[in-house]
Design a protein around this motif. Structure first.
Motif, short mmCIF file in Angstrom:
data_model
loop_
_atom_site.label_atom_id
_atom_site.label_comp_id
_atom_site.label_asym_id
_atom_site.label_seq_id
_atom_site.Cartn_x
_atom_site.Cartn_y
_atom_site.Cartn_z
N ARG A 295 84.21 58.50 45.72
CA ARG A 295 84.23 58.57 44.48
C ARG A 295 83.32 57.85 43.43
O ARG A 295 83.20 58.15 42.51
CB ARG A 295 85.79 58.25 43.98
CG ARG A 295 86.88 59.23 44.50
CD ARG A 295 88.29 58.30 44.40
NE ARG A 295 88.74 57.98 43.28
CZ ARG A 295 89.78 57.17 42.82
NH1 ARG A 295 90.47 56.98 43.82
NH2 ARG A 295 90.21 57.08 41.56
N ALA A 296 82.90 56.90 44.13
CA ALA A 296 81.76 56.18 43.54
C ALA A 296 80.46 56.82 43.24
O ALA A 296 80.00 56.92 42.11
CB ALA A 296 81.43 54.86 44.36
N ASN A 299 81.13 59.26 40.70
CA ASN A 299 81.21 58.74 39.12
C ASN A 299 79.72 58.30 38.86
O ASN A 299 79.52 57.42 37.93
CB ASN A 299 82.02 57.42 39.17
CG ASN A 299 83.47 57.62 39.33
OD1 ASN A 299 83.95 58.74 38.89
ND2 ASN A 299 84.45 56.95 40.04
N ARG A 349 87.98 49.04 42.33
CA ARG A 349 88.34 49.49 40.83
C ARG A 349 86.88 49.90 40.14
O ARG A 349 86.88 50.85 39.53
CB ARG A 349 88.89 48.17 40.25
CG ARG A 349 89.30 48.43 38.56
CD ARG A 349 90.03 47.35 38.12
NE ARG A 349 90.32 47.85 36.71
CZ ARG A 349 89.46 47.17 35.60
NH1 ARG A 349 88.47 46.71 36.00
NH2 ARG A 349 89.66 47.51 34.50
N ARG A 350 85.85 49.02 40.81
CA ARG A 350 84.61 49.44 40.34
C ARG A 350 84.05 50.83 40.65
O ARG A 350 83.46 51.56 39.73
CB ARG A 350 83.51 48.20 40.72
CG ARG A 350 82.10 48.49 40.06
CD ARG A 350 81.26 47.35 40.20
NE ARG A 350 79.93 47.52 39.97
CZ ARG A 350 79.41 47.46 38.81
NH1 ARG A 350 80.30 47.15 37.65
NH2 ARG A 350 78.15 47.78 38.63
N SER A 352 86.09 53.09 41.18
CA SER A 352 86.94 54.05 40.37
C SER A 352 86.09 54.49 39.06
O SER A 352 86.78 55.47 38.56
CB SER A 352 88.36 53.98 40.58
OG SER A 352 88.71 53.64 42.05
N GLN A 353 85.43 53.77 38.65
CA GLN A 353 85.14 53.81 37.22
C GLN A 353 83.77 54.54 37.17
O GLN A 353 83.00 54.26 37.74
CB GLN A 353 85.02 52.51 36.45
CG GLN A 353 86.34 51.60 36.48
CD GLN A 353 86.03 50.35 35.87
OE1 GLN A 353 85.15 49.53 36.12
NE2 GLN A 353 87.37 49.58 35.37
N SER A 354 83.68 55.49 35.94
CA SER A 354 82.47 56.02 35.68
C SER A 354 81.49 55.14 35.18
O SER A 354 81.50 54.39 34.39
CB SER A 354 82.64 57.48 34.72
OG SER A 354 83.42 58.22 35.41
N ARG A 355 80.28 55.56 35.64
CA ARG A 355 79.14 54.84 35.11
C ARG A 355 78.67 55.47 33.70
O ARG A 355 78.72 56.68 33.66
CB ARG A 355 77.81 54.62 36.08
CG ARG A 355 78.22 53.78 37.16
CD ARG A 355 77.23 53.74 38.21
NE ARG A 355 75.78 53.38 37.76
CZ ARG A 355 75.22 52.36 38.15
NH1 ARG A 355 75.84 51.41 38.60
NH2 ARG A 355 74.16 52.11 37.64
N THR A 356 78.13 54.69 32.91
CA THR A 356 77.48 55.18 31.45
C THR A 356 76.20 56.03 31.86
O THR A 356 75.89 57.04 31.11
CB THR A 356 77.46 54.50 30.65
OG1 THR A 356 76.35 53.32 31.20
CG2 THR A 356 78.67 53.68 30.24
#
Length: 364
Positions: A295-296, A299, A349-350, A352-356
């Motif tokens: 997922r990373a 993302n 958690r990191r 799982s978060q989308s990067r800008t």
């Protein structure tokens, strides 16, 4: 034969712990690299992993690098044990328990053969699990840790068998990104090698840890993003078996917290993903892209960013494991395990978060 035996005994007999471990690490690394060079033409011809919707690579890439890794991890130590015989003595003891390494080697090689077959022609789930369980039972039988849980021994054995079977598979599940197995297993095997240097783990564990660490380092250049070679099941399955056995040996020295901390990232990523897929009633034995490291990349994390996170996290987990060994009190164990779980959760958690930034291509 007598000449070879005397030569090996002369070379390795007087070596101190650190010298022997370094020699094994270097020999395994060189042998791994040389084996890859020899095998590469065959792997390119017969063992190409073709990309699909769940893959992290974009072009057909040879797999089967695990053949070289397992050869390099086992062969040097097997030759030393074979030719040195009863003269194989070390400064740190008589080598009691080394005879069980043959059973460990046999189980690892057998599992590598099963993995090689599965790489070329996927096996049904049940026969694959049966072969894996047989290998886990064989390796657990060679362990010297005894009952390290506060339950009857037969319950401990069942837990060990199930945990070993899961660990073999989770290493296989997690080996889906360039360099991720190197980033996970090199810190673990290096740490166990260092523990062997100081006498915290059995001699047999330290020797295999040094050999496997060297073999993975020899494989690393061709698996570096963008990878030109993958491990394949032929490598990930026996690596999971060998590392699981080392962790079992470590747990048997009253260091259960350290044995849990070292592989905690792989344990949490794979286990959380498994339960999430079970909750969705997915076929958990089928390939997917649900792991946090996958997922990373979806993302927008570059592959090197993912494996760097994993590597640095494993250094932190190794440091916490060292703390539990230096201060083996109940409070320290609990605090270290909690701290390790928090660190892993932060990384998950990191991931799982989308990067800008715009998503990047994860491989060729």
């Amino acid at each position: 034969m007598v000449y070879i035996t005397n030569l090996v005994a002369t070379i390795f007999g007087p070596l101190e712990r650190v010298q022997l471990l370094v020699v094994l690490l270097v020999l395994s690394g060189l042998l791994s690299s040389a084996s890859i060079i020899l095998l590469m033409p065959l792997l390119k011809r017969y063992a190409l992993a073709r990309p699909n919707a769940r893959s992290s690579h974009r072009v057909p890439t040879p797999q089967g690098g695990g053949i070289a890794v397992i050869i390099a991890a086992c062969l040097p130590l097997m030759l030393i044990l074979l030719f040195s015989g009863s003269d194989f003595k070390f400064a740190w003891g008589s080598g009691i328990g080394l005879r069980f390494l043959w059973l460990t080697f046999a189980a690892a090689i057998g599992l590598a053969i099963v993995g090689a077959i599965d790489d070329l022609r996927p096996l049904p789930v049940l026969p694959r699990l049966l072969f894996q369980l047989l290998a886990v039972v064989a390796v657990a039988a060679s362990g010297s840790g005894g009952n390290f849980l506060p339950v009857p021994e037969w319950i401990t054995l069942i837990i060990v068998y199930l945990a070993g079977l899961w660990f073999v598979n989770l290493v296989n599940f997690m080996d889906g990104l360039d360099w991720i197995t190197v980033a996970e297993m090199v810190p673990i095997t290096a740490f166990i090698t260092i523990l062997g240097w100081f006498g915290f783990v059995p001699l047999s564990s330290a020797l295999i840890a040094a050999s496997l660490c060297g073999a993975l380092l020899g494989f690393a250049p061709l698996n570096r993003p963008v990878a030109r070679l993958f491990l394949g099941d032929v490598g990930s399955l026996p690596i999971g078996l060998l590392v699981g056995w080392m962790l079992l040996e470590l747990a048997g020295t009253h260091a259960l917290a350290a044995a849990i901390l070292l592989p905690l990232y792989y344990l949490m990523d794979a286990t959380i993903t498994l339960f999430r897929r079970l909750a969705k009633r997915e076929r958990v034995w089928e390939a997917h892209r649900s792991h946090f490291y996958q997922r990373a990349t979806d993302n927008g994390f570059p592959v090197m960013a993912v494996v760097t996170h994993v590597f640095v996290l494993n250094l932190a987990l190794a440091a916490l494991a060292a703390v539990t060994l230096l201060w083996p009190t109940g409070v320290v164990q609990v605090v270290a395990l909690a701290a390790g779980a928090v660190l892993v959760c932060l990384v998950l958690r990191r991931f799982s978060q989308s990067r800008t930034t715009a998503p990047v291509e994860v491989s060729r």
